[in-house]
Motif scaffolding. Structure first.
Motif, PDB file in Angstrom:
ATOM      1  N   ASN A 332      49.840  -1.771  18.454  1.00  0.00           N
ATOM      2  CA  ASN A 332      49.361  -2.682  16.896  1.00  0.00           C
ATOM      3  C   ASN A 332      48.349  -1.899  16.015  1.00  0.00           C
ATOM      4  N   ALA A 335      50.762   0.313  14.193  1.00  0.00           N
ATOM      5  CA  ALA A 335      51.623  -0.558  12.862  1.00  0.00           C
ATOM      6  C   ALA A 335      50.546  -0.514  11.697  1.00  0.00           C
ATOM      7  N   ALA A 336      49.189  -1.120  11.713  1.00  0.00           N
ATOM      8  CA  ALA A 336      47.910  -1.615  11.094  1.00  0.00           C
ATOM      9  C   ALA A 336      47.627   0.121  10.484  1.00  0.00           C
ATOM     10  N   PHE A 358      60.128  -1.414  14.533  1.00  0.00           N
ATOM     11  CA  PHE A 358      59.589  -2.779  15.482  1.00  0.00           C
ATOM     12  C   PHE A 358      60.581  -3.757  15.646  1.00  0.00           C
ATOM     13  N   THR A 379      53.639  -9.391  14.972  1.00  0.00           N
ATOM     14  CA  THR A 379      52.029 -10.302  14.134  1.00  0.00           C
ATOM     15  C   THR A 379      52.554  -8.477  12.676  1.00  0.00           C
ATOM     16  N   ASN A 380      53.196  -7.500  13.305  1.00  0.00           N
ATOM     17  CA  ASN A 380      53.174  -6.409  12.767  1.00  0.00           C
ATOM     18  C   ASN A 380      54.795  -6.798  12.199  1.00  0.00           C
ATOM     19  N   ARG A 383      52.557  -8.514   9.278  1.00  0.00           N
ATOM     20  CA  ARG A 383      51.531  -7.026   8.857  1.00  0.00           C
ATOM     21  C   ARG A 383      52.537  -6.193   7.295  1.00  0.00           C
TER      22      ARG A 383
END
Length: 435
Positions: A332, A335-336, A358, A379-380, A383
């Motif tokens: 996570n 990815a951020a 991903f 979620t990644n 984003r």
């Protein structure tokens, strides 16, 4: 034996044992506990539980955690006194808390709560056992506070802090009285629990004063530890001290403070190796990645962002079991970092590369078998879609992003993963705002 006559294994010796020695020790104790001729089965079973717990704590090995649980339950059945029964209940509760830390299985917190309540009344006047129970109560309260989320209501965190403070006082008194290494390590563990809680509140409140309090406390603690005799505890204290520097620098916008944290996470000589304690090595690499990312965002230096991604990749390159929560956190955070770097540079190619990676991971993850892992990947991806929309001014994948984030939010909420659920909802709101 302790001063009360209660059997107290010297857990400080485990830090010096390799993983191979821990396995040998655990197996030997299991055999001893199972012998018909063994006079007291409680003692080998209790120590076996502590040895296997140490192995699981360093490796995240589910079989070791299961062995620890089995041995602790056997110790409870073999207990002949109230004090022995309390010690077995305490060991079981600590194993439950470790299982929660490793895998975020919510049911284990309820089990730990029951075990603490069961064993609490049997302590009597045993000072070391009382101190250990108080610390376990603090750990349990802290985990419950984190699950609930810090937010506006600080009461759960304050309750946890009160338990931990009492544990610190009691262990400090024991250290002055006994000078025992095991009590010294327990006192350090209590301070680490307090540091973790203070840093969480500090991050939530953007209050660097709490980080400064952690830095002062852990600096003094580190000076009392010997890396040759308490290597694992020494490393864990150093890591938290480094994080406190990083978060303080991030809150106050001070690159030098973050650099000090990076220096602590990049020693010239390793105190412990990956082979000695894999999860601590991975944690240090992960923390270094977070620190480099924080410094890159503050200084706008892309080379630091590159180093951060490389550190995330190095942490993930080690064989981490998929259910481990730390693996999900690293994925996570990586990815951020990629998304933030692409946003700062306006780099669509970086986003394309991250999206391809991903989607390749998603093809290997089945939502029915690993719903949380699947949700984290979704979620990644969401984003990244948001970041692309921010850069280009429009989002071609809006419907896909919204679906992914809604599904992820439902899964995180179902599993009680509040912070991940909030992150998914935040990105979902950004998708809707771009409509």
């Amino acid at each position: 034996m302790g001063q009360s006559g209660r059997y107290e294994p010297d857990v400080s010796l485990y830090e010096l044992m390799t993983l191979e020695l821990l396995i040998t020790q655990g197996r030997g104790l299991d055999v001893e506990g199972g012998r018909v001729s063994t006079r007291s089965r409680f003692e080998p079973y209790l120590e076996s539980a502590l040895v296997w717990r140490e192995y699981a704590r360093r490796t995240g090995d589910t079989l070791a955690l299961s062995k620890a649980t089995t041995a602790a339950e056997a110790a409870g059945k073999a207990a002949k006194t109230l004090s022995e029964a309390a010690s077995a209940a305490l060991a079981q509760a600590e194993i439950c808390l470790l299982g929660y830390d490793l895998f975020e299985t919510a049911e284990l917190l309820a089990s730990a709560e029951t075990l603490v309540a069961t064993g609490r009344g049997a302590i009597g006047g045993d000072a070391p056992l009382l101190a250990a129970f108080t610390l376990t109560e603090g750990r349990l309260a802290a985990r419950l506070a984190v699950r609930q989320g810090i937010g506006e209501d600080l009461e759960p965190a304050l309750v946890a802090m009160a338990h931990i403070d009492r544990a610190i006082e009691r262990f400090d008194a024991l250290v002055r009285q006994t000078k025992a290494a095991k009590d010294k390590i327990s006192a350090a563990d209590a301070r680490l629990e307090r540091a973790d809680l203070l840093m969480l509140v500090g991050l939530d409140r953007h209050d660097s004063r709490l980080m400064t309090a952690v830095i002062n406390d852990l600096t003094a603690l580190l000076a009392r530890l010997d890396a040759d005799y308490e290597p694992v505890t020494f490393v864990r204290v150093t890591q938290r001290l480094a994080l406190a520097h990083v978060w303080a620098g991030q809150i106050d916008g001070q690159p030098q403070m973050i650099s000090e944290g990076i220096a602590l996470l990049t020693p010239q000589e390793e105190v412990v190796t990956y082979e000695h304690t894999p999860l601590d090595w991975v944690a240090q690499t992960h923390f270094r990645a977070l620190a480099l990312q924080a410094l890159s965002e503050l200084t706008q230096e892309d080379r630091l962002a590159e180093q951060a991604v490389a550190a995330f990749d190095l942490a993930l390159s080690k064989a981490l079991a998929k259910p481990l929560s730390v693996r999900a956190q690293i994925v996570n955070n990586r990815a951020a970092c990629l998304a933030r770097r692409a946003e700062l540079k306006g780099d669509l190619l970086s986003l394309d590369d991250a999206e391809a990676a991903f989607k390749a991971q998603l093809r290997q993850v089945k939502p029915g078998e690993d719903p949380v892992g699947w949700a984290i990947l979704q979620t990644n991806l969401g984003r990244l879609y948001v970041a692309r929309g921010d850069i280009t001014g429009f989002m071609l994948d809006r419907a896909e992003a919204a679906y992914a984030l809604e599904a992820a939010y439902e899964i995180f909420s179902e599993h009680g993963l509040k912070s991940l659920a909030e992150a998914a909802m935040e990105n979902l709101n950004r998708v809707r705002a771009q409509a």
